[in-house]
Write an enzyme that holds these catalytic residues in place. Structure first.
Site, PDB file in Angstrom:
ATOM      1  N   SER A 144       0.871  -1.177   0.000  1.00  0.00           N
ATOM      2  CA  SER A 144       0.000   0.000   0.000  1.00  0.00           C
ATOM      3  C   SER A 144       0.908   1.227   0.000  1.00  0.00           C
ATOM      4  O   SER A 144       1.826   1.320  -0.819  1.00  0.00           O
ATOM      5  CB  SER A 144      -0.951  -0.062   1.199  1.00  0.00           C
ATOM      6  OG  SER A 144      -1.761   1.075   1.264  1.00  0.00           O
ATOM      7  N   TYR A 158      -4.914   8.298  -5.673  1.00  0.00           N
ATOM      8  CA  TYR A 158      -3.971   7.275  -5.178  1.00  0.00           C
ATOM      9  C   TYR A 158      -4.391   6.796  -3.785  1.00  0.00           C
ATOM     10  O   TYR A 158      -4.398   5.595  -3.507  1.00  0.00           O
ATOM     11  CB  TYR A 158      -2.583   7.904  -5.144  1.00  0.00           C
ATOM     12  CG  TYR A 158      -1.450   7.001  -4.745  1.00  0.00           C
ATOM     13  CD1 TYR A 158      -1.107   5.881  -5.507  1.00  0.00           C
ATOM     14  CD2 TYR A 158      -0.669   7.285  -3.614  1.00  0.00           C
ATOM     15  CE1 TYR A 158      -0.033   5.079  -5.146  1.00  0.00           C
ATOM     16  CE2 TYR A 158       0.407   6.494  -3.254  1.00  0.00           C
ATOM     17  CZ  TYR A 158       0.723   5.393  -4.026  1.00  0.00           C
ATOM     18  OH  TYR A 158       1.784   4.595  -3.681  1.00  0.00           O
ATOM     19  N   LYS A 162      -5.158   3.025  -2.511  1.00  0.00           N
ATOM     20  CA  LYS A 162      -4.300   2.409  -1.493  1.00  0.00           C
ATOM     21  C   LYS A 162      -5.069   2.124  -0.207  1.00  0.00           C
ATOM     22  O   LYS A 162      -4.761   1.165   0.505  1.00  0.00           O
ATOM     23  CB  LYS A 162      -3.074   3.301  -1.232  1.00  0.00           C
ATOM     24  CG  LYS A 162      -2.097   3.358  -2.415  1.00  0.00           C
ATOM     25  CD  LYS A 162      -1.485   1.985  -2.715  1.00  0.00           C
ATOM     26  CE  LYS A 162      -0.385   2.030  -3.761  1.00  0.00           C
ATOM     27  NZ  LYS A 162       0.207   0.722  -4.048  1.00  0.00           N
TER      28      LYS A 162
HETATM   29  N1  LIG Z   1       8.051   5.125  -4.616  1.00  0.00           N
HETATM   30  C1  LIG Z   1       7.319   5.549  -3.617  1.00  0.00           C
HETATM   31  O1  LIG Z   1       7.524   6.675  -3.102  1.00  0.00           O
HETATM   32  C2  LIG Z   1       6.229   4.690  -3.062  1.00  0.00           C
HETATM   33  C3  LIG Z   1       5.729   5.011  -1.782  1.00  0.00           C
HETATM   34  C4  LIG Z   1       4.716   4.233  -1.249  1.00  0.00           C
HETATM   35  C5  LIG Z   1       4.217   3.157  -1.956  1.00  0.00           C
HETATM   36  N2  LIG Z   1       4.723   2.876  -3.196  1.00  0.00           N
HETATM   37  C6  LIG Z   1       4.145   1.736  -3.903  1.00  0.00           C
HETATM   38  O2  LIG Z   1       5.140   0.776  -4.094  1.00  0.00           O
HETATM   39  C7  LIG Z   1       4.855   0.017  -5.275  1.00  0.00           C
HETATM   40  C8  LIG Z   1       6.068   0.035  -6.183  1.00  0.00           C
HETATM   41  O3  LIG Z   1       6.310   1.379  -6.551  1.00  0.00           O
HETATM   42  P1  LIG Z   1       7.705   1.875  -7.101  1.00  0.00           P
HETATM   43  O4  LIG Z   1       7.893   3.225  -6.568  1.00  0.00           O
HETATM   44  O5  LIG Z   1       8.727   0.834  -6.899  1.00  0.00           O
HETATM   45  O6  LIG Z   1       7.330   2.047  -8.648  1.00  0.00           O
HETATM   46  P2  LIG Z   1       8.142   1.743 -10.011  1.00  0.00           P
HETATM   47  O7  LIG Z   1       9.601   1.837  -9.796  1.00  0.00           O
HETATM   48  O8  LIG Z   1       7.497   2.602 -11.033  1.00  0.00           O
HETATM   49  O9  LIG Z   1       7.747   0.224 -10.282  1.00  0.00           O
HETATM   50  C9  LIG Z   1       6.428  -0.120 -10.580  1.00  0.00           C
HETATM   51  C10 LIG Z   1       6.407  -1.525 -11.122  1.00  0.00           C
HETATM   52  O10 LIG Z   1       5.059  -1.904 -11.385  1.00  0.00           O
HETATM   53  C11 LIG Z   1       4.931  -2.311 -12.756  1.00  0.00           C
HETATM   54  N3  LIG Z   1       3.596  -1.980 -13.200  1.00  0.00           N
HETATM   55  C12 LIG Z   1       3.016  -0.756 -13.239  1.00  0.00           C
HETATM   56  N4  LIG Z   1       1.786  -0.837 -13.757  1.00  0.00           N
HETATM   57  C13 LIG Z   1       1.566  -2.146 -14.040  1.00  0.00           C
HETATM   58  C14 LIG Z   1       0.482  -2.869 -14.613  1.00  0.00           C
HETATM   59  N5  LIG Z   1      -0.633  -2.260 -15.010  1.00  0.00           N
HETATM   60  N6  LIG Z   1       0.605  -4.213 -14.761  1.00  0.00           N
HETATM   61  C15 LIG Z   1       1.744  -4.846 -14.374  1.00  0.00           C
HETATM   62  N7  LIG Z   1       2.790  -4.204 -13.836  1.00  0.00           N
HETATM   63  C16 LIG Z   1       2.704  -2.882 -13.679  1.00  0.00           C
HETATM   64  C17 LIG Z   1       6.040  -1.543 -13.468  1.00  0.00           C
HETATM   65  O11 LIG Z   1       6.460  -2.124 -14.697  1.00  0.00           O
HETATM   66  P3  LIG Z   1       5.734  -1.734 -16.090  1.00  0.00           P
HETATM   67  O12 LIG Z   1       5.468  -0.259 -16.046  1.00  0.00           O
HETATM   68  O13 LIG Z   1       6.679  -2.169 -17.134  1.00  0.00           O
HETATM   69  O14 LIG Z   1       4.458  -2.519 -16.108  1.00  0.00           O
HETATM   70  C18 LIG Z   1       7.152  -1.658 -12.449  1.00  0.00           C
HETATM   71  O15 LIG Z   1       7.741  -2.949 -12.497  1.00  0.00           O
HETATM   72  C19 LIG Z   1       3.627   0.664  -5.906  1.00  0.00           C
HETATM   73  O16 LIG Z   1       2.470  -0.038  -5.503  1.00  0.00           O
HETATM   74  C20 LIG Z   1       3.628   2.049  -5.278  1.00  0.00           C
HETATM   75  O17 LIG Z   1       2.334   2.611  -5.242  1.00  0.00           O
HETATM   76  C21 LIG Z   1       5.712   3.593  -3.748  1.00  0.00           C
END
Ligand SMILES: NC(=O)c1ccc[n+]([C@@H]2O[C@H](COP(=O)([O-])OP(=O)(O)OC[C@H]3O[C@@H](n4cnc5c(N)ncnc54)[C@H](OP(=O)(O)O)[C@@H]3O)[C@@H](O)[C@H]2O)c1
Length: 273
Positions: A144, A158, A162
């Site tokens: 989340s 978002y 979440k």
């Molecule tokens: N970064 C932050 O600050 C943060 C904070 C809190 C929570 N989160 C959560 O942590 C998780 C990972 O985020 P991240 O920051 O690591 O993002 P990221 O680096 O952009 O990675 C996202 C991953 O999800 C895949 N993805 C996105 N849309 C998709 C879809 N429709 N079907 C299948 N795969 C999909 C992307 O690959 P493709 O685009 O090639 O599909 C990529 O592998 C997310 O749920 C995000 O909301 C992130």
């Protein structure tokens, strides 16, 4: 959990937090399957997993699918389990955020965020949980966000998706517990990933001010917290100080209420009647 020879599926495993988790479990001897859309990122990640290998028998596989589409999610999970291998751990990390002022965010952003972040988490759970229940073991980890327990300025779309993961995971944990299947939910704060840099271009000034008051985490730190949470069988995983303090300030009696609810479920002739 000893990850050696375990089968770990990581959605969103080709970038950011998901990739860091995939690499960490690969370093600990797990077989890893990653799911995301872009083949180039999947291929590059498989090379990184190969470099992290500790045992020649480990298997690393990549599957391209848009997880907001049930048919594609089904095809990916079918391919992963085709040889009879049931995942020991499913990590749902696929997701994205597109912040903005509520009045300016198009409805399409709300719909797409719910499709990817919520349904893209629900579908793998729906497909994998019955297999884990049948075997009587497994661990599902849903990612989340701090915005998934705290309403944050700029995150109406978002936050809704979440928070949906939070409600879903709370109920799923209670339902799967009697079957020996564990569930965890992770509330990462801002983390330095491609997603973080993507969303920064849309953040309202107020959202940036809130973000600047907390420490930016690295994906590897979040991954480490997730692995520790799995090992200690924690339902709530709050990487970093700010996430931990804000969660327990806003949910101070969560442990007590969860204990009470679990007791009613496990004792049908008792306090629930
Ligand atoms: N970064 C932050 O600050 C943060 C904070 C809190 C929570 N989160 C959560 O942590 C998780 C990972 O985020 P991240 O920051 O690591 O993002 P990221 O680096 O952009 O990675 C996202 C991953 O999800 C895949 N993805 C996105 N849309 C998709 C879809 N429709 N079907 C299948 N795969 C999909 C992307 O690959 P493709 O685009 O090639 O599909 C990529 O592998 C997310 O749920 C995000 O909301 C992130």
């Amino acid at each position: 959990m000893d990850f050696r020879n375990k089968h770990v599926v990581v959605t969103g495993g080709s970038s950011g937090i998901g990739k860091a988790i995939a690499k960490l479990v690969a370093q600990r001897g797990a077989n890893v399957a990653i799911i995301a859309r872009r083949q180039t990122l999947l291929d590059a990640t498989i090379e990184e997993l190969e470099a992290a290998r500790t045992d020649h028998a480990q298997v690393f596989r990549a599957f391209s699918a848009d997880l907001s589409d049930l048919k594609q999610a089904q095809a990916a999970i079918n391919a992963i389990t085709a040889d009879g291998r049931i995942p020991d751990v499913l990590v749902n990390a696929a997701g994205f955020a597109h912040p903005g002022y509520f009045e300016e965010l198009p409805i399409e952003i709300f719909r797409r965020t719910m499709e990817v972040d919520f349904f893209g988490t629900l579908y793998p759970c729906k497909l994998v949980a019955p297999l884990m229940v049948e075997r009587g073991s497994g661990h599902i980890v849903n990612i989340s966000s701090v915005a998934g327990f705290l309403g944050v300025f700029g995150y109406t779309a978002y936050g809704a998706a979440k928070f949906a993961i939070r409600g879903f995971s709370d109920a799923l944990r209670a339902e799967l517990k009697p079957h020996g299947v564990r569930v965890s939910i992770v509330f990462p704060p801002d983390t330095d990933t491609p997603q973080y840099h993507y969303e920064n271009q849309f953040k309202p000034l107020e959202t940036k001010r809130i973000a600047s008051s907390a420490k930016l985490m690295q994906a590897e730190q979040v991954a480490q917290a997730v692995i520790e949470g799995i090992e200690k069988n924690r339902y709530i995983i709050t990487p970093g100080f700010e996430s931990t303090i804000f969660f327990w300030l806003t949910n101070p009696a969560f442990g007590l209420v969860r204990w009470y609810m679990d007791r009613i479920i496990s004792d049908p002739g008792g306090i629930g009647k």
